[in-house]
Motif scaffolding. Structure first.
Motif, PDB file in Angstrom:
ATOM      1  N   ALA A  27       0.835  -1.208   0.000  1.00  0.00           N
ATOM      2  CA  ALA A  27       0.000   0.000   0.000  1.00  0.00           C
ATOM      3  C   ALA A  27       0.865   1.251   0.000  1.00  0.00           C
ATOM      4  CB  ALA A  27      -0.922  -0.014   1.213  1.00  0.00           C
ATOM      5  N   MET A  28       1.969   1.221   0.763  1.00  0.00           N
ATOM      6  CA  MET A  28       2.899   2.348   0.747  1.00  0.00           C
ATOM      7  C   MET A  28       3.474   2.547  -0.648  1.00  0.00           C
ATOM      8  SD  MET A  28       6.393   2.917   2.995  1.00  0.00           S
ATOM      9  CE  MET A  28       7.079   1.327   2.518  1.00  0.00           C
ATOM     10  N   GLY A  29       3.820   1.454  -1.312  1.00  0.00           N
ATOM     11  CA  GLY A  29       4.375   1.547  -2.662  1.00  0.00           C
ATOM     12  C   GLY A  29       3.402   2.148  -3.650  1.00  0.00           C
ATOM     13  N   GLN A  61       4.260  -1.095 -10.627  1.00  0.00           N
ATOM     14  CA  GLN A  61       5.097  -2.288 -10.556  1.00  0.00           C
ATOM     15  C   GLN A  61       6.448  -1.964  -9.916  1.00  0.00           C
ATOM     16  OE1 GLN A  61       3.485  -1.117 -13.233  1.00  0.00           O
ATOM     17  NE2 GLN A  61       2.942  -2.725 -14.705  1.00  0.00           N
ATOM     18  N   VAL A  62       7.039  -0.861 -10.357  1.00  0.00           N
ATOM     19  CA  VAL A  62       8.355  -0.462  -9.839  1.00  0.00           C
ATOM     20  C   VAL A  62       8.265  -0.145  -8.356  1.00  0.00           C
ATOM     21  CG1 VAL A  62      10.111   1.357  -9.921  1.00  0.00           C
ATOM     22  CG2 VAL A  62       9.261   0.334 -12.042  1.00  0.00           C
ATOM     23  N   MET A  63       7.214   0.556  -7.937  1.00  0.00           N
ATOM     24  CA  MET A  63       7.125   0.958  -6.535  1.00  0.00           C
ATOM     25  C   MET A  63       6.760  -0.209  -5.631  1.00  0.00           C
ATOM     26  SD  MET A  63       8.306   3.812  -6.804  1.00  0.00           S
ATOM     27  CE  MET A  63       8.407   3.902  -5.028  1.00  0.00           C
ATOM     28  N   THR A 101       9.319  -1.187  -2.538  1.00  0.00           N
ATOM     29  CA  THR A 101       8.935  -1.129  -1.123  1.00  0.00           C
ATOM     30  C   THR A 101       8.660  -2.498  -0.521  1.00  0.00           C
ATOM     31  OG1 THR A 101       6.622  -0.770  -1.784  1.00  0.00           O
ATOM     32  CG2 THR A 101       7.962   1.188  -1.348  1.00  0.00           C
ATOM     33  N   ALA A 102       8.866  -3.578  -1.277  1.00  0.00           N
ATOM     34  CA  ALA A 102       8.677  -4.931  -0.729  1.00  0.00           C
ATOM     35  C   ALA A 102       9.569  -5.105   0.505  1.00  0.00           C
ATOM     36  CB  ALA A 102       9.023  -5.978  -1.790  1.00  0.00           C
TER      37      ALA A 102
END
Length: 354
Positions: free
Chosen positions: A281-283, A295-297, A301-302
């Motif tokens: 959710a942060m990503g 996809q990148v974010m 943030t994983a």
């Protein structure tokens, strides 16, 4: 060790890696991204859960990290580095917010598993199994459940996130193609390896956290930024790296670890999914600030597993340098400060308990 003992050990190692490759071949046939790593994880964890030994040298993990980190470092061209300057504040903010989310998940874990808060915090902040186990011993809590939770979350990330993102992305027809078709030369690949080893040794000499990934990445990134004649590795070397890392990761997940964490398992599973969801959710929220794709974010943030998230970005051919930079910034914020954070939390918990 006698010659017969050496031969027996070599035969066992060959059997282990042949088995891992066969499982990887099945994952490749099923068109998984990172098939050789996922297959090796499944094979190794199956062997260990059957209570069979998996005597692989620790150096294999280091070799795998160097190969993957230097491959990722290729993306740090002068253009990519310049484009990331505006993302430094979101990177630092994401790292700090991840620590905060770790506290949220730790509170949840205490409620569902009825463990002490220090154990829950060590299990929830993404810092790696080895680092969290060391801090657990230092603060007089059992390392087994902590190692289990950290390892479980990494395994879930590797097995679930890359296939899910590739499937949702919809543009990747062959998940292996982006890694297997990269151009390379013998001299360029050799120079890439040299820069990685030099960076790893330098990082180890100054006692950096995770030196074989961070140092190798730094060495290759510096070479790419200076436009040195480095190239990718031949694809079989990346297959080898995935197998080495997958066997090591799956091998940690043994029956004894499960026994020590038996009453803790349901809560750890729920907490892992909760942290993955919150970081996801942060990503997604950061896409509005960074103008990067979702996809990148999500990969950036994983909560953990920089090696595998970077490889997934490489498969998507999108934002590899950004994903890697987010994770490296988080590593350099969380690992140096994790010990004082845990120590302060322990003092506050003792005061409240009193």
């Amino acid at each position: 060790m006698t010659w017969s003992g050496i031969l027996r050990r070599v035969v066992v190692l060959v059997a282990i890696y042949v088995g891992a490759l066969l499982f990887g071949l099945v994952a490749h046939w099923m068109r998984f991204p990172l098939p050789w790593m996922i297959g090796a994880i499944v094979f190794a964890s199956t062997v260990r859960l059957a209570d069979r030994p998996l005597p692989v040298p620790g150096q294999t993990r280091q070799i795998g990290q160097i190969l993957v980190a230097t491959s990722v470092g290729l993306s740090f061209t002068p253009e990519a580095v310049g484009a990331m300057g505006s993302l430094l504040i979101p990177m630092i903010g994401a790292a700090i917010l991840t620590i905060g989310l770790g506290f949220v998940v730790a509170v949840f874990l205490v409620r569902v598993s009825h463990i002490d808060f220090i154990s829950a915090l060590l299990a929830s902040i993404p810092m790696g199994p080895v680092e969290s186990a060391t801090l657990a011993v230092r603060h007089n809590v059992l390392p087994g459940p902590v190692v289990f939770a950290q390892t479980l979350r990494i395994m879930l990330l590797v097995i679930l996130i890359p296939p899910a993102i590739v499937a949702l992305d919809g543009t990747v027809k062959d998940p292996v193609a982006a890694l297997s078709r990269m151009e390379w030369t013998v001299s360029g690949a050799a120079l890439l390896a040299v820069t990685g080893v030099a960076g790893a040794l330098a990082a180890r000499a100054v006692r950096l956290a995770n030196p074989f990934f961070v140092g190798s990445l730094g060495g290759a990134a510096l070479a790419a930024a200076l436009s040195l004649p480095i190239t990718a590795y031949p694809y079989p070397l990346l297959v080898l790296a995935q197998v080495f890392l997958g066997v090591w990761l799956g091998g940690v997940f043994d029956r004894e670890l499960l026994r020590r964490a038996r009453g803790f398992i349901p809560g750890a599973v729920l907490a892992s999914f909760l942290l993955i969801f919150l970081c996801g959710a942060m990503g997604v929220g950061l896409t509005w600030i960074t103008d990067e794709t979702w996809q990148v974010m999500l990969l950036s943030t994983a909560p953990g597993s920089v090696t595998e998230m970077a490889l997934t970005a490489k498969i998507l051919e999108d934002g590899l340098a950004v994903v890697t930079a987010f994770h490296v910034v988080r590593i350099f914020i969380i690992l140096p400060f994790s010990s004082p954070i845990i120590a302060l939390t322990a003092r506050m918990a003792a005061r409240w308990g009193a």
